[in-house]
Scaffold this motif. Structure first.
Motif, PDB file in Angstrom:
ATOM      1  N   ALA A 237     -35.055  -0.175  34.860  1.00  0.00           N
ATOM      2  CA  ALA A 237     -34.340  -1.049  33.932  1.00  0.00           C
ATOM      3  C   ALA A 237     -34.594  -0.608  32.493  1.00  0.00           C
ATOM      4  CB  ALA A 237     -34.766  -2.501  34.140  1.00  0.00           C
ATOM      5  N   ARG A 238     -35.842  -0.247  32.183  1.00  0.00           N
ATOM      6  CA  ARG A 238     -36.163   0.242  30.830  1.00  0.00           C
ATOM      7  C   ARG A 238     -35.434   1.541  30.515  1.00  0.00           C
ATOM      8  NH1 ARG A 238     -42.554   0.326  29.916  1.00  0.00           N
ATOM      9  NH2 ARG A 238     -41.841   1.013  27.840  1.00  0.00           N
ATOM     10  N   LEU A 239     -35.215   2.341  31.557  1.00  0.00           N
ATOM     11  CA  LEU A 239     -34.509   3.615  31.382  1.00  0.00           C
ATOM     12  C   LEU A 239     -32.992   3.448  31.452  1.00  0.00           C
ATOM     13  CD1 LEU A 239     -36.854   5.845  33.562  1.00  0.00           C
ATOM     14  CD2 LEU A 239     -36.416   6.145  31.112  1.00  0.00           C
ATOM     15  N   ASP A 240     -32.528   2.213  31.580  1.00  0.00           N
ATOM     16  CA  ASP A 240     -31.095   1.897  31.665  1.00  0.00           C
ATOM     17  C   ASP A 240     -30.444   2.483  32.912  1.00  0.00           C
ATOM     18  OD1 ASP A 240     -29.162   0.317  30.467  1.00  0.00           O
ATOM     19  OD2 ASP A 240     -28.163   2.039  29.554  1.00  0.00           O
ATOM     20  N   ARG A 241     -31.242   2.647  33.965  1.00  0.00           N
ATOM     21  CA  ARG A 241     -30.694   3.059  35.256  1.00  0.00           C
ATOM     22  C   ARG A 241     -30.531   1.787  36.082  1.00  0.00           C
ATOM     23  NH1 ARG A 241     -35.261   7.725  36.182  1.00  0.00           N
ATOM     24  NH2 ARG A 241     -34.571   9.187  34.557  1.00  0.00           N
ATOM     25  N   ILE A 242     -29.460   1.089  35.831  1.00  0.00           N
ATOM     26  CA  ILE A 242     -29.332  -0.279  36.325  1.00  0.00           C
ATOM     27  C   ILE A 242     -29.187  -0.322  37.842  1.00  0.00           C
ATOM     28  CG2 ILE A 242     -28.096  -2.445  36.074  1.00  0.00           C
ATOM     29  CD1 ILE A 242     -29.616  -1.415  33.586  1.00  0.00           C
ATOM     30  N   SER A 260     -43.554 -17.165  43.099  1.00  0.00           N
ATOM     31  CA  SER A 260     -43.237 -17.064  41.669  1.00  0.00           C
ATOM     32  C   SER A 260     -42.650 -15.708  41.339  1.00  0.00           C
ATOM     33  CB  SER A 260     -44.489 -17.316  40.826  1.00  0.00           C
ATOM     34  OG  SER A 260     -45.485 -16.345  41.099  1.00  0.00           O
ATOM     35  N   ALA A 261     -43.193 -14.643  41.963  1.00  0.00           N
ATOM     36  CA  ALA A 261     -42.658 -13.305  41.727  1.00  0.00           C
ATOM     37  C   ALA A 261     -41.236 -13.202  42.260  1.00  0.00           C
ATOM     38  CB  ALA A 261     -43.550 -12.258  42.385  1.00  0.00           C
ATOM     39  N   ARG A 262     -40.975 -13.833  43.402  1.00  0.00           N
ATOM     40  CA  ARG A 262     -39.625 -13.808  43.975  1.00  0.00           C
ATOM     41  C   ARG A 262     -38.632 -14.491  43.035  1.00  0.00           C
ATOM     42  NH1 ARG A 262     -37.092 -13.077  48.754  1.00  0.00           N
ATOM     43  NH2 ARG A 262     -39.061 -12.381  49.685  1.00  0.00           N
ATOM     44  N   TYR A 263     -39.037 -15.621  42.474  1.00  0.00           N
ATOM     45  CA  TYR A 263     -38.145 -16.343  41.553  1.00  0.00           C
ATOM     46  C   TYR A 263     -37.840 -15.492  40.325  1.00  0.00           C
ATOM     47  CZ  TYR A 263     -36.560 -19.759  38.127  1.00  0.00           C
ATOM     48  OH  TYR A 263     -35.838 -20.407  37.157  1.00  0.00           O
ATOM     49  N   ASN A 264     -38.895 -14.930  39.708  1.00  0.00           N
ATOM     50  CA  ASN A 264     -38.691 -14.126  38.502  1.00  0.00           C
ATOM     51  C   ASN A 264     -37.845 -12.887  38.791  1.00  0.00           C
ATOM     52  OD1 ASN A 264     -40.234 -15.875  36.967  1.00  0.00           O
ATOM     53  ND2 ASN A 264     -42.148 -14.775  37.362  1.00  0.00           N
ATOM     54  N   THR A 265     -38.084 -12.266  39.947  1.00  0.00           N
ATOM     55  CA  THR A 265     -37.326 -11.077  40.305  1.00  0.00           C
ATOM     56  C   THR A 265     -35.864 -11.414  40.555  1.00  0.00           C
ATOM     57  OG1 THR A 265     -39.308 -10.084  41.286  1.00  0.00           O
ATOM     58  CG2 THR A 265     -37.187  -9.134  41.922  1.00  0.00           C
ATOM     59  N   THR A 266     -35.615 -12.561  41.175  1.00  0.00           N
ATOM     60  CA  THR A 266     -34.233 -12.978  41.426  1.00  0.00           C
ATOM     61  C   THR A 266     -33.475 -13.194  40.125  1.00  0.00           C
ATOM     62  OG1 THR A 266     -34.890 -14.014  43.507  1.00  0.00           O
ATOM     63  CG2 THR A 266     -32.793 -14.704  42.560  1.00  0.00           C
ATOM     64  N   ILE A 267     -34.127 -13.811  39.150  1.00  0.00           N
ATOM     65  CA  ILE A 267     -33.502 -14.007  37.835  1.00  0.00           C
ATOM     66  C   ILE A 267     -33.178 -12.661  37.194  1.00  0.00           C
ATOM     67  CG2 ILE A 267     -33.849 -14.903  35.502  1.00  0.00           C
ATOM     68  CD1 ILE A 267     -33.381 -17.059  37.620  1.00  0.00           C
ATOM     69  N   LEU A 268     -34.139 -11.743  37.246  1.00  0.00           N
ATOM     70  CA  LEU A 268     -33.922 -10.421  36.662  1.00  0.00           C
ATOM     71  C   LEU A 268     -32.785  -9.694  37.371  1.00  0.00           C
ATOM     72  CD1 LEU A 268     -34.656  -8.108  34.789  1.00  0.00           C
ATOM     73  CD2 LEU A 268     -36.498  -7.468  36.367  1.00  0.00           C
ATOM     74  N   LEU A 269     -32.732  -9.817  38.682  1.00  0.00           N
ATOM     75  CA  LEU A 269     -31.660  -9.164  39.443  1.00  0.00           C
ATOM     76  C   LEU A 269     -30.291  -9.704  39.018  1.00  0.00           C
ATOM     77  CD1 LEU A 269     -33.006  -8.774  43.078  1.00  0.00           C
ATOM     78  CD2 LEU A 269     -31.975  -6.988  41.691  1.00  0.00           C
ATOM     79  N   GLN A 270     -30.185 -10.991  38.788  1.00  0.00           N
ATOM     80  CA  GLN A 270     -28.917 -11.563  38.355  1.00  0.00           C
ATOM     81  C   GLN A 270     -28.487 -10.963  37.019  1.00  0.00           C
ATOM     82  OE1 GLN A 270     -29.696 -15.771  38.324  1.00  0.00           O
ATOM     83  NE2 GLN A 270     -29.417 -16.008  40.541  1.00  0.00           N
ATOM     84  N   GLU A 271     -29.448 -10.817  36.099  1.00  0.00           N
ATOM     85  CA  GLU A 271     -29.135 -10.228  34.798  1.00  0.00           C
ATOM     86  C   GLU A 271     -28.686  -8.776  34.949  1.00  0.00           C
ATOM     87  OE1 GLU A 271     -32.655 -10.675  32.514  1.00  0.00           O
ATOM     88  OE2 GLU A 271     -32.568 -12.868  32.436  1.00  0.00           O
ATOM     89  N   LEU A 272     -29.373  -8.025  35.805  1.00  0.00           N
ATOM     90  CA  LEU A 272     -29.044  -6.615  35.984  1.00  0.00           C
ATOM     91  C   LEU A 272     -27.680  -6.443  36.659  1.00  0.00           C
ATOM     92  CD1 LEU A 272     -32.521  -5.236  37.105  1.00  0.00           C
ATOM     93  CD2 LEU A 272     -31.397  -4.862  34.904  1.00  0.00           C
ATOM     94  N   ARG A 273     -27.388  -7.284  37.639  1.00  0.00           N
ATOM     95  CA  ARG A 273     -26.074  -7.191  38.302  1.00  0.00           C
ATOM     96  C   ARG A 273     -24.947  -7.502  37.341  1.00  0.00           C
ATOM     97  NH1 ARG A 273     -28.791 -10.224  43.066  1.00  0.00           N
ATOM     98  NH2 ARG A 273     -29.358  -8.532  44.494  1.00  0.00           N
ATOM     99  N   THR A 274     -25.208  -8.403  36.402  1.00  0.00           N
ATOM    100  CA  THR A 274     -24.200  -8.714  35.387  1.00  0.00           C
ATOM    101  C   THR A 274     -23.902  -7.473  34.554  1.00  0.00           C
ATOM    102  OG1 THR A 274     -24.922 -11.015  35.284  1.00  0.00           O
ATOM    103  CG2 THR A 274     -23.665 -10.185  33.401  1.00  0.00           C
ATOM    104  N   ARG A 275     -24.917  -6.701  34.276  1.00  0.00           N
ATOM    105  CA  ARG A 275     -24.719  -5.480  33.472  1.00  0.00           C
ATOM    106  C   ARG A 275     -23.951  -4.409  34.237  1.00  0.00           C
ATOM    107  NH1 ARG A 275     -30.611  -4.123  31.166  1.00  0.00           N
ATOM    108  NH2 ARG A 275     -29.486  -2.268  30.394  1.00  0.00           N
ATOM    109  N   LEU A 276     -23.907  -4.515  35.560  1.00  0.00           N
ATOM    110  CA  LEU A 276     -23.166  -3.534  36.367  1.00  0.00           C
ATOM    111  C   LEU A 276     -21.666  -3.824  36.381  1.00  0.00           C
ATOM    112  CD1 LEU A 276     -25.444  -3.046  39.504  1.00  0.00           C
ATOM    113  CD2 LEU A 276     -24.929  -1.341  37.754  1.00  0.00           C
ATOM    114  N   THR A 277     -21.301  -5.056  36.117  1.00  0.00           N
ATOM    115  CA  THR A 277     -19.873  -5.438  36.214  1.00  0.00           C
ATOM    116  C   THR A 277     -19.128  -5.149  34.916  1.00  0.00           C
ATOM    117  OG1 THR A 277     -20.409  -7.694  35.522  1.00  0.00           O
ATOM    118  CG2 THR A 277     -20.376  -7.229  37.898  1.00  0.00           C
TER     119      THR A 277
END
Length: 277
Positions: A237-242, A260-277
């Motif tokens: 993600a830092r390297l912009d390889r989404i 807690s890690a699952r929740y945080n990761t799920t939120i991050l995944l939603q943000e990253l998938r948005t950047r793919l669209t």
């Protein structure tokens, strides 16, 4: 001619089968970005270390007491060859590359513990690599006695008070050594810690591409390790390889994560998938 792909394949097989010593695996890992590096001389050096330690301990005369084992390792590796930690305090990438450690005789506790343990095992001695926060140590056993030695401290034998001092230096004066505070590492875990040390140096130097290559190698060795996939996702993600980040974080969730890690990761995944669209 050996290629990077050959080295990665060998290390992936090591991760699955453990078909070589951890020192041999660490030498291969050190050469993965220099595939034409001649490795025979490093293997010969490992053989020479074992021969000299065995001669010093007089292994031909019978069972060797554990104190003599440690003394022989210390006399040969630390005093004869000069292996130690140097002045970098683990901040130099080369301290986590066993080929460069052998060349310079200077390494991190991770690299030195691998070297000491592999030398002892080559002689048939019972040697474990153990971890206490801030340091990798070795523990040898013989004739019903166990002793712990510090490869970073010139191979000296440690008492419980010495180990507590190491822990306090790393975690602060309030830190205490728990009864289960000495974690015995498998060889694969020791190799992964060596690679993690190298990756951490690269990240501190903002060499993200190089850090990603080390992390990819670690994943080839231990694809079943969830935390490596999470690190891979965050670094990509830092390297912009989404897409690569999304794939890695999805694998992290598939392998299992805390709530807690699952929740945080799920939120991050939603943000990253948005950047793919």
């Amino acid at each position: 001619m050996r290629t990077t792909a050959d080295i990665v394949e060998q290390l992936a097989r090591y991760g699955a089968e453990g078909d070589m010593s951890v020192a041999e695996a660490a030498i291969l890992a050190g050469a993965f970005d220099r595939p034409t590096l001649p490795l025979d001389r490093y293997h010969r050096h490992l053989d020479k270390l074992a021969t000299k330690v065995g001669d010093y301990a007089r292994i031909g005369e019978g069972t060797v007491p554990v104190a003599v084992m440690i003394d022989a390792l210390r006399q040969v590796l630390a005093r004869h060859y000069g292996y130690g930690g140097g002045d970098s305090n683990g901040t130099d990438e080369d301290c986590y590359d066993l080929t460069r450690v052998i060349d310079s005789r200077t390494g991190s506790s991770d690299a030195l513990a691998i070297l000491y343990a592999s030398t002892a095992r080559a002689l048939g001695w019972d040697a474990e690599i153990i971890y206490v926060p801030g340091r990798m140590l070795i523990r040898l056993e013989g004739m019903g006695e166990r002793l712990i030695a510090d490869p970073l401290g010139d191979g000296r034998t440690l008492e419980p008070a010495d180990i507590r001092a190491i822990l306090k230096a790393f975690d602060g004066n309030e830190a205490e050594l728990a009864p289960d505070g000495l974690k015995v590492l498998s060889d694969k875990e020791a190799l992964l810690r060596l690679l993690a040390g190298r990756k951490a140096v690269l990240l501190r130097s903002k060499r993200l591409e190089d850090a990603a290559k080390v992390l990819d190698l670690a994943l080839r060795i231990a694809p079943e390790e969830p935390t490596l996939w999470r690190e891979c996702g965050l670094l990509n993600a830092r390297l912009d390889r989404i897409q690569a980040a999304v794939d890695a974080l999805e694998e992290y969730l598939r392998l299992g994560a805390g709530e807690s890690a699952r929740y945080n990761t799920t939120i991050l995944l939603q943000e990253l998938r948005t950047r793919l669209t």
